[in-house]
Write a protein that holds these residues in place. Structure first.
Motif, PDB file in Angstrom:
ATOM      1  N   VAL A  21       0.948  -1.071  -0.140  1.00  0.00           N
ATOM      2  CA  VAL A  21       0.074   0.017  -0.060  1.00  0.00           C
ATOM      3  C   VAL A  21       0.831   1.148   0.070  1.00  0.00           C
ATOM      4  O   VAL A  21       0.637   2.026  -0.701  1.00  0.00           O
ATOM      5  N   GLU A  22       1.836   1.241   0.704  1.00  0.00           N
ATOM      6  CA  GLU A  22       2.792   2.540   0.884  1.00  0.00           C
ATOM      7  C   GLU A  22       3.396   2.841  -0.314  1.00  0.00           C
ATOM      8  O   GLU A  22       3.424   3.985  -1.043  1.00  0.00           O
ATOM      9  N   VAL A  23       3.996   1.637  -1.074  1.00  0.00           N
ATOM     10  CA  VAL A  23       4.593   1.658  -2.448  1.00  0.00           C
ATOM     11  C   VAL A  23       3.471   2.479  -3.487  1.00  0.00           C
ATOM     12  O   VAL A  23       3.929   3.203  -4.184  1.00  0.00           O
ATOM     13  N   TRP A  24       2.489   1.950  -3.398  1.00  0.00           N
ATOM     14  CA  TRP A  24       1.104   2.324  -4.510  1.00  0.00           C
ATOM     15  C   TRP A  24       0.855   3.675  -4.109  1.00  0.00           C
ATOM     16  O   TRP A  24       1.017   4.782  -5.026  1.00  0.00           O
ATOM     17  N   ARG A  25       1.146   4.290  -2.710  1.00  0.00           N
ATOM     18  CA  ARG A  25       0.789   5.679  -2.497  1.00  0.00           C
ATOM     19  C   ARG A  25       1.936   6.449  -3.001  1.00  0.00           C
ATOM     20  O   ARG A  25       1.547   7.725  -3.398  1.00  0.00           O
ATOM     21  N   GLN A  26       2.844   6.129  -2.646  1.00  0.00           N
ATOM     22  CA  GLN A  26       4.149   7.070  -3.226  1.00  0.00           C
ATOM     23  C   GLN A  26       4.454   6.943  -4.788  1.00  0.00           C
ATOM     24  O   GLN A  26       4.779   7.956  -5.147  1.00  0.00           O
ATOM     25  N   ALA A  27       4.397   5.768  -5.497  1.00  0.00           N
ATOM     26  CA  ALA A  27       4.660   5.573  -6.933  1.00  0.00           C
ATOM     27  C   ALA A  27       3.398   6.148  -7.735  1.00  0.00           C
ATOM     28  O   ALA A  27       3.638   6.795  -8.757  1.00  0.00           O
ATOM     29  N   TYR A  28       2.078   5.913  -7.243  1.00  0.00           N
ATOM     30  CA  TYR A  28       1.066   6.414  -7.927  1.00  0.00           C
ATOM     31  C   TYR A  28       0.367   7.564  -7.872  1.00  0.00           C
ATOM     32  O   TYR A  28      -0.504   8.011  -8.268  1.00  0.00           O
ATOM     33  N   ALA A  29       0.868   8.599  -6.797  1.00  0.00           N
ATOM     34  CA  ALA A  29       0.367   9.616  -6.339  1.00  0.00           C
ATOM     35  C   ALA A  29       0.375  10.554  -7.781  1.00  0.00           C
ATOM     36  O   ALA A  29       1.303  10.910  -8.439  1.00  0.00           O
ATOM     37  N   GLY A  30      -0.724  11.287  -8.107  1.00  0.00           N
ATOM     38  CA  GLY A  30      -1.193  11.951  -9.331  1.00  0.00           C
ATOM     39  C   GLY A  30      -1.041  11.129 -10.682  1.00  0.00           C
ATOM     40  O   GLY A  30      -1.394  11.863 -11.737  1.00  0.00           O
ATOM     41  N   LEU A  31      -1.072   9.823 -10.514  1.00  0.00           N
ATOM     42  CA  LEU A  31      -1.194   8.690 -11.653  1.00  0.00           C
ATOM     43  C   LEU A  31      -2.662   8.168 -11.432  1.00  0.00           C
ATOM     44  O   LEU A  31      -3.385   7.975 -12.574  1.00  0.00           O
ATOM     45  N   MET A  32      -3.031   7.964 -10.058  1.00  0.00           N
ATOM     46  CA  MET A  32      -4.370   7.404  -9.766  1.00  0.00           C
ATOM     47  C   MET A  32      -4.995   8.416  -8.908  1.00  0.00           C
ATOM     48  O   MET A  32      -4.427   9.330  -8.362  1.00  0.00           O
ATOM     49  N   LEU A 124       1.911   1.498 -15.247  1.00  0.00           N
ATOM     50  CA  LEU A 124       0.907   2.695 -15.634  1.00  0.00           C
ATOM     51  C   LEU A 124       1.463   3.777 -16.484  1.00  0.00           C
ATOM     52  O   LEU A 124       2.458   4.009 -16.508  1.00  0.00           O
ATOM     53  N   GLU A 125       0.515   4.018 -17.403  1.00  0.00           N
ATOM     54  CA  GLU A 125       1.103   5.238 -18.265  1.00  0.00           C
ATOM     55  C   GLU A 125       1.453   6.508 -17.383  1.00  0.00           C
ATOM     56  O   GLU A 125       0.693   6.872 -16.495  1.00  0.00           O
ATOM     57  N   GLY A 126       2.432   7.153 -17.594  1.00  0.00           N
ATOM     58  CA  GLY A 126       2.928   8.375 -16.899  1.00  0.00           C
ATOM     59  C   GLY A 126       4.027   7.855 -15.951  1.00  0.00           C
ATOM     60  O   GLY A 126       4.514   8.830 -15.017  1.00  0.00           O
ATOM     61  N   ASN A 127       3.951   6.539 -15.305  1.00  0.00           N
ATOM     62  CA  ASN A 127       4.940   6.342 -14.613  1.00  0.00           C
ATOM     63  C   ASN A 127       6.485   6.313 -14.994  1.00  0.00           C
ATOM     64  O   ASN A 127       7.070   5.191 -15.290  1.00  0.00           O
ATOM     65  N   ASP A 128       6.956   7.256 -15.249  1.00  0.00           N
ATOM     66  CA  ASP A 128       8.081   7.811 -16.083  1.00  0.00           C
ATOM     67  C   ASP A 128       9.395   6.900 -15.390  1.00  0.00           C
ATOM     68  O   ASP A 128      10.142   6.405 -15.968  1.00  0.00           O
ATOM     69  N   ARG A 129       9.472   6.915 -13.954  1.00  0.00           N
ATOM     70  CA  ARG A 129      10.338   6.060 -13.368  1.00  0.00           C
ATOM     71  C   ARG A 129      10.452   4.926 -13.534  1.00  0.00           C
ATOM     72  O   ARG A 129      11.508   4.078 -13.942  1.00  0.00           O
ATOM     73  N   ALA A 130       9.379   4.067 -13.470  1.00  0.00           N
ATOM     74  CA  ALA A 130       9.190   2.726 -13.816  1.00  0.00           C
ATOM     75  C   ALA A 130       9.633   2.344 -15.469  1.00  0.00           C
ATOM     76  O   ALA A 130      10.137   1.476 -15.562  1.00  0.00           O
ATOM     77  N   PRO A 149      -7.849  -2.234 -13.598  1.00  0.00           N
ATOM     78  CA  PRO A 149      -9.393  -2.420 -13.080  1.00  0.00           C
ATOM     79  C   PRO A 149     -10.017  -1.774 -12.167  1.00  0.00           C
ATOM     80  O   PRO A 149     -11.191  -1.473 -12.359  1.00  0.00           O
ATOM     81  N   ASP A 150      -9.237  -1.102 -11.198  1.00  0.00           N
ATOM     82  CA  ASP A 150      -9.990  -0.434 -10.136  1.00  0.00           C
ATOM     83  C   ASP A 150     -10.208   1.009 -10.298  1.00  0.00           C
ATOM     84  O   ASP A 150     -11.123   1.761  -9.931  1.00  0.00           O
ATOM     85  N   THR A 151      -9.221   1.521 -11.295  1.00  0.00           N
ATOM     86  CA  THR A 151      -9.174   3.004 -11.368  1.00  0.00           C
ATOM     87  C   THR A 151      -9.590   3.454 -12.667  1.00  0.00           C
ATOM     88  O   THR A 151      -9.817   4.575 -13.193  1.00  0.00           O
ATOM     89  N   GLY A 152      -9.331   2.426 -13.737  1.00  0.00           N
ATOM     90  CA  GLY A 152      -9.201   2.785 -15.120  1.00  0.00           C
ATOM     91  C   GLY A 152      -8.060   3.610 -15.926  1.00  0.00           C
ATOM     92  O   GLY A 152      -8.104   3.906 -16.953  1.00  0.00           O
ATOM     93  N   THR A 153      -7.099   3.780 -14.978  1.00  0.00           N
ATOM     94  CA  THR A 153      -5.830   4.238 -15.551  1.00  0.00           C
ATOM     95  C   THR A 153      -5.380   3.552 -16.555  1.00  0.00           C
ATOM     96  O   THR A 153      -5.178   2.254 -16.059  1.00  0.00           O
ATOM     97  N   LEU A 154      -4.706   4.050 -17.493  1.00  0.00           N
ATOM     98  CA  LEU A 154      -4.281   3.289 -18.651  1.00  0.00           C
ATOM     99  C   LEU A 154      -3.016   2.606 -18.095  1.00  0.00           C
ATOM    100  O   LEU A 154      -2.034   3.429 -17.635  1.00  0.00           O
ATOM    101  N   GLU A 155      -2.824   1.404 -18.654  1.00  0.00           N
ATOM    102  CA  GLU A 155      -1.609   0.624 -18.579  1.00  0.00           C
ATOM    103  C   GLU A 155      -0.953   0.290 -19.710  1.00  0.00           C
ATOM    104  O   GLU A 155      -1.762   0.139 -20.806  1.00  0.00           O
ATOM    105  N   ILE A 156       0.357   0.116 -19.928  1.00  0.00           N
ATOM    106  CA  ILE A 156       0.914   0.019 -21.042  1.00  0.00           C
ATOM    107  C   ILE A 156       1.672  -1.457 -21.045  1.00  0.00           C
ATOM    108  O   ILE A 156       2.393  -1.744 -20.071  1.00  0.00           O
TER     109      ILE A 156
END
Length: 165
Positions: A21-32, A124-130, A149-156
């Motif tokens: 959960v902590e990683v998702w909150r750090q990595a996906y802030a602004g993306l989700m 995730l699209e926009g996850n430039d670091r990854a 699946p949960d947010t509709g955020t585009l994945e590549i």
């Protein structure tokens, strides 16, 4: 090396759930969506991890990296889950806390999870670091797209061929 890599065990489930959960909150802030990230429940994630570990799927591997303060990252790989998979092996996830960025822990988790084998993954699209990390390891955008699946955020979808000599 300031961390060790080991298989995830049932004893790790609570900490893995919290770190996930902590990683998702750090990595996906602004993306989700922020409300989605805020609503992630470490206890629910831990329960899902326990379920995975109690009912293992053949060929699926779960790894963790532990530093002096605890789990810093996790990785999971296994048989490709997509009907049109570009390779038989899928890297399901590498999740590393910000404190592990730049230490080589992500490289070590990737090496353990897929090694030099042909593999694919979703990012995730926009996850430039990854995206930069995976490109550095020979993965390229192969054209696949889907909504998370949960947010509709585009994945590549990214893939690479076998890198063994």
């Amino acid at each position: 090396m300031p961390w060790t890599i080991a298989p995830i065990t049932l004893d790790d489930a609570d900490e893995v759930g919290r770190v996930h959960v902590e990683v998702w909150r750090q990595a996906y802030a602004g993306l989700m969506p922020a409300d989605h990230l805020a609503g992630l429940d470490p206890a629910a994630f831990a329960s899902h991890w326990r379920d995975r570990l109690l009912a293992p799927v053949p060929g699926v591997e779960h790894w963790l990296a532990r530093d002096e303060t605890g789990i810093v990252g996790i990785a999971t790989s296994g048989p490709g889950r997509d009907e049109d998979r570009p390779t038989p092996l899928e890297l399901y996830a590498i999740n590393v806390l910000a404190r592990g960025h730049g230490t080589g822990v992500s490289d070590a988790l990737l090496a353990r999870a897929v090694g030099d084998r042909a593999a694919y993954l979703w990012v995730l699209e926009g996850n430039d670091r990854a995206l930069a990390f995976y490109r550095r390891h020979g993965f390229a955008d192969e054209g696949g797209r889907k909504p998370e699946p949960d947010t509709g955020t585009l994945e590549i979808r990214m893939a690479r061929s076998d890198r063994t000599p």
